[in-house]
Design a protein around this motif. Structure first.
Motif, mmCIF file in Angstrom:
data_model
loop_
_atom_site.group_PDB
_atom_site.id
_atom_site.type_symbol
_atom_site.label_atom_id
_atom_site.label_comp_id
_atom_site.label_asym_id
_atom_site.label_seq_id
_atom_site.Cartn_x
_atom_site.Cartn_y
_atom_site.Cartn_z
ATOM 1 N N MET A 93 18.502 4.033 1.408
ATOM 2 C CA MET A 93 17.340 5.019 0.539
ATOM 3 C C MET A 93 17.618 5.834 0.490
ATOM 4 O O MET A 93 18.228 6.781 1.180
ATOM 5 N N THR A 94 16.611 6.354 -0.042
ATOM 6 C CA THR A 94 16.290 8.314 -0.622
ATOM 7 C C THR A 94 15.440 8.517 0.867
ATOM 8 O O THR A 94 14.441 7.660 1.034
ATOM 9 N N VAL A 95 15.426 9.654 1.285
ATOM 10 C CA VAL A 95 14.919 10.366 2.120
ATOM 11 C C VAL A 95 13.115 10.136 2.032
ATOM 12 O O VAL A 95 12.784 10.079 3.092
ATOM 13 N N TYR A 96 12.850 10.344 1.145
ATOM 14 C CA TYR A 96 11.575 10.205 0.437
ATOM 15 C C TYR A 96 10.996 8.882 1.197
ATOM 16 O O TYR A 96 10.170 8.147 0.848
ATOM 17 N N GLN A 97 12.003 7.599 0.561
ATOM 18 C CA GLN A 97 11.424 6.289 0.470
ATOM 19 C C GLN A 97 11.518 6.006 1.980
ATOM 20 O O GLN A 97 10.577 5.449 2.588
ATOM 21 N N ASN A 98 12.595 6.600 2.939
ATOM 22 C CA ASN A 98 12.320 6.465 3.978
ATOM 23 C C ASN A 98 11.117 6.836 5.070
ATOM 24 O O ASN A 98 10.947 6.165 6.102
ATOM 25 N N LEU A 99 10.314 7.947 4.188
ATOM 26 C CA LEU A 99 9.940 8.333 4.628
ATOM 27 C C LEU A 99 7.819 7.678 4.324
ATOM 28 O O LEU A 99 7.024 7.275 5.724
ATOM 29 N N MET A 100 8.405 7.145 2.844
ATOM 30 C CA MET A 100 7.185 6.351 2.638
ATOM 31 C C MET A 100 7.045 4.746 3.583
ATOM 32 O O MET A 100 5.680 4.320 4.007
ATOM 33 N N MET A 101 8.086 4.581 4.349
ATOM 34 C CA MET A 101 8.676 3.512 5.118
ATOM 35 C C MET A 101 7.347 3.513 5.974
ATOM 36 O O MET A 101 6.851 2.849 6.887
ATOM 37 N N GLY A 102 7.868 4.803 6.669
ATOM 38 C CA GLY A 102 6.778 5.579 7.816
ATOM 39 C C GLY A 102 4.930 5.037 7.838
ATOM 40 O O GLY A 102 4.570 5.106 9.131
ATOM 41 N N ALA A 103 4.291 4.726 7.018
ATOM 42 C CA ALA A 103 3.335 4.715 6.187
ATOM 43 C C ALA A 103 2.684 3.675 5.840
ATOM 44 O O ALA A 103 1.779 3.582 5.045
ATOM 45 N N TYR A 104 3.550 2.465 5.968
ATOM 46 C CA TYR A 104 3.213 1.572 5.648
ATOM 47 C C TYR A 104 1.847 0.882 5.734
ATOM 48 O O TYR A 104 1.127 -0.139 5.175
ATOM 49 N N THR A 105 1.463 1.455 6.891
ATOM 50 C CA THR A 105 0.360 0.708 7.600
ATOM 51 C C THR A 105 -1.010 1.326 7.306
ATOM 52 O O THR A 105 -2.333 1.110 7.684
ATOM 53 N N ARG A 106 -0.365 2.214 6.726
ATOM 54 C CA ARG A 106 -2.002 3.367 5.763
ATOM 55 C C ARG A 106 -2.048 3.538 4.562
ATOM 56 O O ARG A 106 -1.427 2.199 3.743
ATOM 57 N N LYS A 107 -3.428 3.366 3.851
ATOM 58 C CA LYS A 107 -4.201 3.042 2.304
ATOM 59 C C LYS A 107 -4.211 4.145 1.659
ATOM 60 O O LYS A 107 -4.312 4.135 0.507
ATOM 61 N N ASP A 108 -5.142 5.353 2.811
ATOM 62 C CA ASP A 108 -5.417 6.459 1.444
ATOM 63 C C ASP A 108 -4.227 7.101 1.256
ATOM 64 O O ASP A 108 -2.956 7.564 1.664
ATOM 65 N N LYS A 109 -4.433 7.494 -0.368
ATOM 66 C CA LYS A 109 -2.698 8.085 -1.107
ATOM 67 C C LYS A 109 -3.102 9.564 -0.684
ATOM 68 O O LYS A 109 -2.141 9.920 -0.392
#
Length: 236
Positions: A93-109
């Protein structure tokens, strides 16, 4: 009330007792180092705190809530993040996609976007490489990505397992500067690190582990100048 309290913790792998009734605490805003030789039980402690390994007995209390039997995904939502040994980025996965995986429990964009900008401030290199496949990054950059991904969950306490392992001296210095910055920004840090000198130089307090027991504890700067610690762990 301490941020994290571990009381009389026992952990076994089958017949092998890895952790033998240890107790320690981490206060809000501290950097705490766990040091010791390979096999002392440092990584097992982090895995037990984050729900990856079950405790045999004892208790783990996070901000007044007993999390001893809680599953890992619930512990993340309670404010604890884990940067595992060996980085473990999602290599395809890309760097950005990896970082987004860290926010998987959060909802507020909007809040997620704000956190991403803060992560990029800590790690400008990640912003430069946000579209790059994570598996093609250098070891140091992958370590930054693993730390950035953990910070995306907005943890109040972050557990780091051997962040300097396998890195060049330049990257080691950079990683430790970032750990200090993360701490200054208000995140509590529990650090497991083979490089005892570096760990003690940035920590507030430290615990020394030998074969599943805490054998020494104290102010990190004092342990840095303790003769027995220097001989055993600092190669002096």
């Amino acid at each position: 009330m301490s941020m994290l309290e571990v009381n009389d913790l026992h952990v076994s792998y089958g017949m092998i007792q890895a952790i033998k009734g240890i107790s320690f605490r981490v206060e809000q805003g501290e950097v705490i180092a766990l040091i010791g030789a390979n096999g002392a039980g440092k990584t097992t402690i982090l895995h037990t705190l984050t729900g990856l390994v079950p405790a045999q007995s004892g208790s783990i209390v996070l901000e007044g809530v007993d999390i001893t039997k809680k599953p890992g995904h619930k512990i993340v939502t309670m404010g604890m993040a884990h940067v595992p040994e060996g980085r473990r980025v999602f290599a395809q996965m890309t760097v950005y996609q990896n970082l987004m995986m860290g926010a998987y429990t959060r909802k507020d964009k909007d809040e997620i976007r704000e956190t991403l900008q803060r992560v990029y401030e800590h790690f400008p290199r990640l912003e430069e490489r946000q579209n790059q496949i994570a598996g093609t990054l250098s070891g140091g950059e992958q370590q930054m990505l693993a730390m950035g991904r953990a910070l995306m969950s907005q943890p109040r306490i972050i557990l780091m397992d051997e962040p300097s392992m396998g890195l060049s001296p330049i990257f080691v210095n950079e990683i430790f500067q970032i750990i200090e910055q993360v701490s200054k920004n208000g995140t509590t840090v529990l650090l497991v690190e083979q490089n005892a000198k570096k760990a003690l130089s940035i920590a507030d307090r430290a615990y020394v582990l030998e074969t599943g027991n805490i054998v020494k504890e104290g102010i990190a700067s004092e342990l840095l100048h303790d003769d027995s610690i220097r001989k055993a762990y600092l190669g002096e």
